[in-house]
Enzyme design. Sequence first.
Site, PDB file in Angstrom:
ATOM      1  N   PHE A 146       0.852  -1.184   0.000  1.00  0.00           N
ATOM      2  CA  PHE A 146       0.000   0.000   0.000  1.00  0.00           C
ATOM      3  C   PHE A 146       0.897   1.247   0.000  1.00  0.00           C
ATOM      4  O   PHE A 146       1.903   1.292   0.697  1.00  0.00           O
ATOM      5  CB  PHE A 146      -0.871  -0.040   1.262  1.00  0.00           C
ATOM      6  CG  PHE A 146      -1.984   0.949   1.274  1.00  0.00           C
ATOM      7  CD1 PHE A 146      -3.184   0.665   0.635  1.00  0.00           C
ATOM      8  CD2 PHE A 146      -1.849   2.158   1.924  1.00  0.00           C
ATOM      9  CE1 PHE A 146      -4.228   1.585   0.651  1.00  0.00           C
ATOM     10  CE2 PHE A 146      -2.882   3.076   1.942  1.00  0.00           C
ATOM     11  CZ  PHE A 146      -4.080   2.791   1.306  1.00  0.00           C
ATOM     12  N   ASP A 217       1.532  -5.265   8.431  1.00  0.00           N
ATOM     13  CA  ASP A 217       0.369  -4.384   8.306  1.00  0.00           C
ATOM     14  C   ASP A 217      -0.866  -5.271   8.158  1.00  0.00           C
ATOM     15  O   ASP A 217      -0.967  -6.062   7.216  1.00  0.00           O
ATOM     16  CB  ASP A 217       0.543  -3.476   7.081  1.00  0.00           C
ATOM     17  CG  ASP A 217      -0.533  -2.403   6.993  1.00  0.00           C
ATOM     18  OD1 ASP A 217      -1.660  -2.659   7.460  1.00  0.00           O
ATOM     19  OD2 ASP A 217      -0.252  -1.329   6.441  1.00  0.00           O
ATOM     20  N   TYR A 242     -10.901   1.426  10.940  1.00  0.00           N
ATOM     21  CA  TYR A 242     -12.132   1.796  10.214  1.00  0.00           C
ATOM     22  C   TYR A 242     -12.515   0.836   9.095  1.00  0.00           C
ATOM     23  O   TYR A 242     -13.494   1.057   8.412  1.00  0.00           O
ATOM     24  CB  TYR A 242     -12.006   3.219   9.636  1.00  0.00           C
ATOM     25  CG  TYR A 242     -10.768   3.457   8.803  1.00  0.00           C
ATOM     26  CD1 TYR A 242     -10.711   3.053   7.473  1.00  0.00           C
ATOM     27  CD2 TYR A 242      -9.650   4.078   9.348  1.00  0.00           C
ATOM     28  CE1 TYR A 242      -9.577   3.247   6.714  1.00  0.00           C
ATOM     29  CE2 TYR A 242      -8.503   4.280   8.601  1.00  0.00           C
ATOM     30  CZ  TYR A 242      -8.472   3.864   7.281  1.00  0.00           C
ATOM     31  OH  TYR A 242      -7.337   4.053   6.539  1.00  0.00           O
ATOM     32  N   LYS A 243     -11.733  -0.216   8.876  1.00  0.00           N
ATOM     33  CA  LYS A 243     -12.076  -1.171   7.816  1.00  0.00           C
ATOM     34  C   LYS A 243     -12.951  -2.272   8.426  1.00  0.00           C
ATOM     35  O   LYS A 243     -14.109  -2.018   8.732  1.00  0.00           O
ATOM     36  CB  LYS A 243     -10.809  -1.681   7.150  1.00  0.00           C
ATOM     37  CG  LYS A 243     -10.128  -0.552   6.349  1.00  0.00           C
ATOM     38  CD  LYS A 243      -8.776  -0.912   5.779  1.00  0.00           C
ATOM     39  CE  LYS A 243      -8.218   0.282   5.003  1.00  0.00           C
ATOM     40  NZ  LYS A 243      -6.781   0.131   4.710  1.00  0.00           N
ATOM     41  N   ARG A 391     -13.084  -3.942  -7.041  1.00  0.00           N
ATOM     42  CA  ARG A 391     -12.879  -4.607  -5.764  1.00  0.00           C
ATOM     43  C   ARG A 391     -14.205  -4.740  -5.017  1.00  0.00           C
ATOM     44  O   ARG A 391     -14.950  -3.764  -4.893  1.00  0.00           O
ATOM     45  CB  ARG A 391     -11.896  -3.742  -4.971  1.00  0.00           C
ATOM     46  CG  ARG A 391     -11.283  -4.374  -3.779  1.00  0.00           C
ATOM     47  CD  ARG A 391     -10.191  -3.495  -3.202  1.00  0.00           C
ATOM     48  NE  ARG A 391     -10.723  -2.350  -2.490  1.00  0.00           N
ATOM     49  CZ  ARG A 391     -10.096  -1.725  -1.499  1.00  0.00           C
ATOM     50  NH1 ARG A 391      -8.900  -2.111  -1.126  1.00  0.00           N
ATOM     51  NH2 ARG A 391     -10.640  -0.689  -0.905  1.00  0.00           N
TER      52      ARG A 391
HETATM   53  C1  LIG Z   1      -6.081   1.284   4.411  1.00  0.00           C
HETATM   54  C2  LIG Z   1      -4.613   1.036   4.566  1.00  0.00           C
HETATM   55  C3  LIG Z   1      -3.795   1.963   5.214  1.00  0.00           C
HETATM   56  C4  LIG Z   1      -4.379   3.265   5.646  1.00  0.00           C
HETATM   57  O1  LIG Z   1      -3.543   4.061   6.401  1.00  0.00           O
HETATM   58  P1  LIG Z   1      -4.149   5.369   7.063  1.00  0.00           P
HETATM   59  O2  LIG Z   1      -3.026   5.964   7.791  1.00  0.00           O
HETATM   60  O3  LIG Z   1      -5.301   4.945   7.911  1.00  0.00           O
HETATM   61  O4  LIG Z   1      -4.640   6.241   5.961  1.00  0.00           O
HETATM   62  C5  LIG Z   1      -2.457   1.630   5.398  1.00  0.00           C
HETATM   63  N1  LIG Z   1      -1.953   0.449   4.950  1.00  0.00           N
HETATM   64  C6  LIG Z   1      -2.730  -0.439   4.295  1.00  0.00           C
HETATM   65  C7  LIG Z   1      -2.150  -1.721   3.814  1.00  0.00           C
HETATM   66  C8  LIG Z   1      -4.073  -0.170   4.072  1.00  0.00           C
HETATM   67  O5  LIG Z   1      -4.843  -1.045   3.416  1.00  0.00           O
END
Ligand SMILES: *Cc1c(COP(=O)(O)O)cnc(C)c1O
Length: 426
Positions: A146, A217, A242-243, A391
């Site tokens: 990501f 992560d 939040y996911k 997705r």
């Molecule tokens: C959604 C996501 C993030 C989001 O990071 P934020 O700091 O909350 O914006 C980070 N890493 C991965 C792999 C994600 O899917």
Amino acid sequence: MPYPDAAATHLTPAEDAVPADLLALDATDPLARTRDLFSLPDSVLYLDGNSLGALPAHVPDRVAQVVTREWGDQLIRSWTGDAAWMTLPDRVAARLAPLLGARPEQVAVSDSTSVNLFKLLSAALHLQDTASGGTRRVILTDADNFPTDLYVAQGLNALLRDRYELRRVPALDLAGAFGPDVAVLLATEVDYRTGERLDLPGLTRDAHAHGVLTVWDLAHSAGAFPLDLRAADVDFALGCGYKFLNGGPGAPSFVYVSERHLEGVPAFLSGWMGHAEPFEMAREYRPAAGARRFVVGTPGVLNLAALDAALEVFGDVDLHALRTKSLGLTDTFIRLMAPVAARHGLTLVTPLEHARRGSQVSYRHARAGELMTHLIRAGVIGDYRTPDILRFGFTPLYLSYADTYRAAQRTGAVLDAVLGAAQVQA
Ligand SMILES: *Cc1c(COP(=O)(O)O)cnc(C)c1O
């Protein structure tokens, strides 16, 4: 002609004709009751809980109570009184710990995932530097990690005057990429585009066999399936509130620290709320015990309260049943979508093998962005990820087999309408 704008409340006869085998699965679903714990509009089929989890129905009351009573009436007294805001991060961490296979003191909840990445990667590099005498100069990561994970690693490395090489290799080659020069593996368990799940215990074992520390992560893992971070001997991990945890937009993120590192792990964002005794107002930083040292500044009480309430939903959820249903829903969607994919040239990029699948289904299509715009207008909410990914996320807490059937039916109808009858030959 595009498919008409529509709501999921207005089902076509085909969408209404849910096959008996799927209705039977819903009738015996041990998680069927959790659907009512969420406040979801009837007008949508929501397949995007991997981006923003749906609203648990009791969260608005909890947040309203924090605002009007704890803040409005009790004011400053809420830091220590009945509301005990000071320890709210610890209480949320304790609620989260069983979902991670962690002890409460190994978990801290605060800030964003991006910020927590900085905290954990800086700590891991420093521990490794001390242990290896500075000989390990590679941060190994998934080439398609990501973006924020890559950016934070780049920024931290810049602060360290480019001491490290950020080595990006395809996810499936990570296992063969460990060596005496590698300091830390920074990997995301479930790929946000493809939904491919890596072998977290296996890669952690390989990493350790080569003296490499691990930072995982778990953005698309926590709340999506059971985790056992202690059993897997993961060094550090972090993820999103939040996911699949449904804590609301911008909910605080979590960090996890192995018991092995809990005593000595350095907190370079050494704020007063991670101090052993914040209100001593001491001049010298002394870290709080356990992962609490990673709570940097004043907790965001409103969003912590929302996450705290959201996590109540998991209270008596069997995470193994959750995983079974997630695989059942994604298997069903893949099966029902197979003819649609065949006639419109969608390429499934999510692994069929259960062990390698997260809780989403993704397809490639050259016109993915445009197709998703049409799908959302038609009431099927998934999302588009650049360059060509459609997705669909599956949250077993609030999605049924009937929803999955309807989503596949409508997706087929939308694609037929948008891409044209010429392609419809199957
Ligand atoms: C959604 C996501 C993030 C989001 O990071 P934020 O700091 O909350 O914006 C980070 N890493 C991965 C792999 C994600 O899917």
